[in-house]
Design a protein around this motif. Structure first.
Motif, PDB file in Angstrom:
ATOM      1  N   UNK A  24       0.826  -1.212   0.000  1.00  0.00           N
ATOM      2  CA  UNK A  24       0.000   0.000   0.000  1.00  0.00           C
ATOM      3  C   UNK A  24       0.865   1.269   0.000  1.00  0.00           C
ATOM      4  N   UNK A  25       2.013   1.202   0.646  1.00  0.00           N
ATOM      5  CA  UNK A  25       2.816   2.414   0.827  1.00  0.00           C
ATOM      6  C   UNK A  25       4.054   2.468  -0.068  1.00  0.00           C
ATOM      7  N   UNK A  26       4.496   1.314  -0.523  1.00  0.00           N
ATOM      8  CA  UNK A  26       5.724   1.277  -1.306  1.00  0.00           C
ATOM      9  C   UNK A  26       5.421   0.971  -2.766  1.00  0.00           C
ATOM     10  N   UNK A  27       6.190   1.586  -3.647  1.00  0.00           N
ATOM     11  CA  UNK A  27       6.025   1.317  -5.075  1.00  0.00           C
ATOM     12  C   UNK A  27       7.357   0.827  -5.647  1.00  0.00           C
ATOM     13  N   UNK A  28       7.264  -0.124  -6.542  1.00  0.00           N
ATOM     14  CA  UNK A  28       8.474  -0.544  -7.227  1.00  0.00           C
ATOM     15  C   UNK A  28       8.466   0.066  -8.627  1.00  0.00           C
ATOM     16  N   UNK A  29       9.481   0.892  -8.900  1.00  0.00           N
ATOM     17  CA  UNK A  29       9.573   1.581 -10.199  1.00  0.00           C
ATOM     18  C   UNK A  29      10.927   1.238 -10.807  1.00  0.00           C
ATOM     19  N   UNK A  30      10.909   0.658 -11.986  1.00  0.00           N
ATOM     20  CA  UNK A  30      12.144   0.208 -12.652  1.00  0.00           C
ATOM     21  C   UNK A  30      13.025  -0.621 -11.716  1.00  0.00           C
ATOM     22  N   UNK A  31      12.393  -1.500 -10.978  1.00  0.00           N
ATOM     23  CA  UNK A  31      13.138  -2.410 -10.106  1.00  0.00           C
ATOM     24  C   UNK A  31      13.626  -1.792  -8.812  1.00  0.00           C
ATOM     25  N   UNK A  32      13.261  -0.521  -8.585  1.00  0.00           N
ATOM     26  CA  UNK A  32      13.690   0.118  -7.338  1.00  0.00           C
ATOM     27  C   UNK A  32      12.499   0.417  -6.449  1.00  0.00           C
ATOM     28  N   UNK A  33      12.723   0.338  -5.129  1.00  0.00           N
ATOM     29  CA  UNK A  33      11.626   0.582  -4.182  1.00  0.00           C
ATOM     30  C   UNK A  33      11.569   2.067  -3.844  1.00  0.00           C
ATOM     31  N   UNK A  34      10.389   2.642  -3.892  1.00  0.00           N
ATOM     32  CA  UNK A  34      10.179   4.038  -3.501  1.00  0.00           C
ATOM     33  C   UNK A  34       9.058   4.127  -2.469  1.00  0.00           C
ATOM     34  N   UNK A  35       9.288   4.937  -1.458  1.00  0.00           N
ATOM     35  CA  UNK A  35       8.199   5.319  -0.561  1.00  0.00           C
ATOM     36  C   UNK A  35       7.636   6.625  -1.100  1.00  0.00           C
ATOM     37  N   UNK A  36       6.331   6.627  -1.420  1.00  0.00           N
ATOM     38  CA  UNK A  36       5.708   7.853  -1.926  1.00  0.00           C
ATOM     39  C   UNK A  36       4.792   8.405  -0.833  1.00  0.00           C
ATOM     40  N   UNK A  37       5.219   9.526  -0.277  1.00  0.00           N
ATOM     41  CA  UNK A  37       4.414  10.171   0.769  1.00  0.00           C
ATOM     42  C   UNK A  37       3.298  10.918   0.100  1.00  0.00           C
ATOM     43  N   UNK A  38       2.114  10.482   0.415  1.00  0.00           N
ATOM     44  CA  UNK A  38       0.954  10.810  -0.387  1.00  0.00           C
ATOM     45  C   UNK A  38      -0.060  11.598   0.414  1.00  0.00           C
ATOM     46  N   UNK A  39       0.296  11.970   1.621  1.00  0.00           N
ATOM     47  CA  UNK A  39      -0.711  12.534   2.519  1.00  0.00           C
ATOM     48  C   UNK A  39      -1.267  13.851   1.997  1.00  0.00           C
ATOM     49  N   UNK A  40      -0.418  14.620   1.327  1.00  0.00           N
ATOM     50  CA  UNK A  40      -0.885  15.885   0.782  1.00  0.00           C
ATOM     51  C   UNK A  40      -1.387  15.663  -0.633  1.00  0.00           C
ATOM     52  N   UNK A  41      -2.535  16.185  -0.929  1.00  0.00           N
ATOM     53  CA  UNK A  41      -3.179  15.944  -2.210  1.00  0.00           C
ATOM     54  C   UNK A  41      -2.365  16.510  -3.374  1.00  0.00           C
TER      55      UNK A  41
END
Lengths: 283, 283
Positions: free
Chosen positions: A5-22
């Motif tokens: 739910x909180x982590x995204x894998x982009x081009x084989x790399x893990x990213x935390x996307x802080x999404x709290x602000x619209x």
């Protein structure tokens, strides 16, 4: 182990996307997911990030990091403990990363620190996996109490010298820590010369919260003061703290000698000098 | 009109993704692309963002915004102009958003402001589309000179009272503005009691640049001082400025009376009080 739910894998790399602000997102490249489990209250992660080292992340929001956690923790603890001339009984509400308590134990005159954190898992994982912030805190003066801070503070009257409210954002478990009745309970739990400080959010993005908090504290305490620090991993950087005091209002320490990385004697004074848009608002 | 290289459309919405840092990205939701064209030097955009209002974006990097542009511009101009007791001839190198010049014209004793910006398109679009920052500046004391600042400053000797180096990041056209020979030329262009200030990047992410800049200035000028401000749209929030002065080193103004939103008499003093990690590094 990944919290999809909180982590995204982009081009084989893990990213935390802080999404709290619209309208603004901050993404951190992650080297390793050290810990990821839900507690009874929230989703708890320790992530190892490239730019900020290890981070405590609750429900997808960065709370503290190895690189800058000390700024927030030093500012929320040394300011009140340098104003009160003899802080013996300290209460920390929240502060599960143990960073504020770690600073408070640097004061010899402090006899006991009640650290009331609702979520035991946060304390457990920070002590184990985030020692840059927690210092794996083990001073015998610290009493770890795993309970709702709201309930704890109701039980005391004329008891504490200093209360530090180290809450997360006013959503989820921390919401009630921004309500007026909570500050009334703190007032009652403080001694006649006691004082409190709380984090009061970003003056840039949440002036409403800062105004509300300052308003409650000004109504209840003879002295209300706002101070700021720059915390790089908090959105907007500029962060506010609000002090409510029954008696003492100025820094009593004249030769600050604690081992710190952000606070010093000058910062203890300068942090109260507010930018014009804040001075104008609160003077 | 869209600069596909810098803007992404996600679920029908436009986002600017600031990508300059490998391990951290900041994304801003964009309401409208107001202007987007390449100049001879860089790609110039004015974007209307949801959280920060209109922004000047050069080569995909946010330079200044309606919401917080004044913080940076007030700090880079009022500090030197409040230290020098009689700043008559002012030089601004860079500063295409016109914000620094807009602050400098608030000083009655300032007789001329040479604003040397390499990219005329930046000035043109900021005057037209970013008036919250530029104020559509039209004071007759401001001489707009569209030239390389490096070349301009070489031509003068013992001429300016105050030089303000308002550069972008040390990549692309601004790279040379961080080199030692440039500061030597500024030293020469300043009068015997002149002083300069430059933006010296984030102490959190670019301590190397700050150290290098402070080193050059300390070598050349009798007085070197660092001060900071919090600029929410710059990565890390905390931003540094470095002052080099031949004579004056303290704030001479005692009753700061300019119409400002960030700077006031207290901030002019407090901004020099550095966090311990900086004080320790530069004392």
């Amino acid at each position: 182990m990944h919290a999809e739910k909180y982590l995204q894998t982009i081009n084989g790399e893990i990213w935390l996307v802080e999404d709290e602000r619209e309208n603004m997102k901050i993404s951190y490249r992650i080297r390793e997911v050290i810990f990821s489990e839900p507690s009874a209250f929230q989703h708890v992660m320790i992530l190892d990030s490239y730019d900020f080292g290890r981070m405590l992340v609750l429900d997808g929001v960065v709370q503290t990091t190895s690189i800058d956690g000390h700024i927030y923790n030093e500012m929320i603890s040394h300011v009140p403990l340098s104003i009160h001339p003899n802080p013996e009984r300290v209460l920390i509400i929240g502060g599960g990363d143990c960073g504020a308590a770690r600073e408070a134990v640097k004061y010899k005159n402090v006899k006991s620190i009640d650290m009331v954190e609702i979520d035991e898992l946060v304390v457990k994982v920070c002590k184990k996996h985030l020692q840059e912030v927690s210092g794996n805190l083990s001073d015998p003066r610290v009493n770890f109490i795993y309970q709702d801070g709201i309930e704890h503070v109701k039980k005391y009257k004329n008891h504490y010298d200093v209360v530090i409210v180290d809450s997360s954002d006013p959503i989820g478990p921390a919401k009630q820590l921004f309500e007026r009745s909570f500050y009334e309970d703190i007032y009652r739990a403080l001694k006649d010369d006691g004082l409190m400080v709380c984090q009061s959010q970003s003056p840039v993005f949440h002036m409403d919260i800062l105004k509300q908090t300052a308003g409650h504290i000004r109504d209840l305490f003879p002295h209300m003061k706002i101070y700021t620090a720059t915390v790089p991993t908090y959105p907007g950087g500029l962060w506010s703290f609000t002090l409510g005091s029954k008696k003492y209002k100025d820094i009593s320490v004249t030769d600050f000698d604690k081992n710190t990385r952000y606070v010093n004697q000058h910062i203890l004074q300068a942090c109260f000098q507010l930018p014009e848009f804040l001075r104008h608002q609160f003077s």
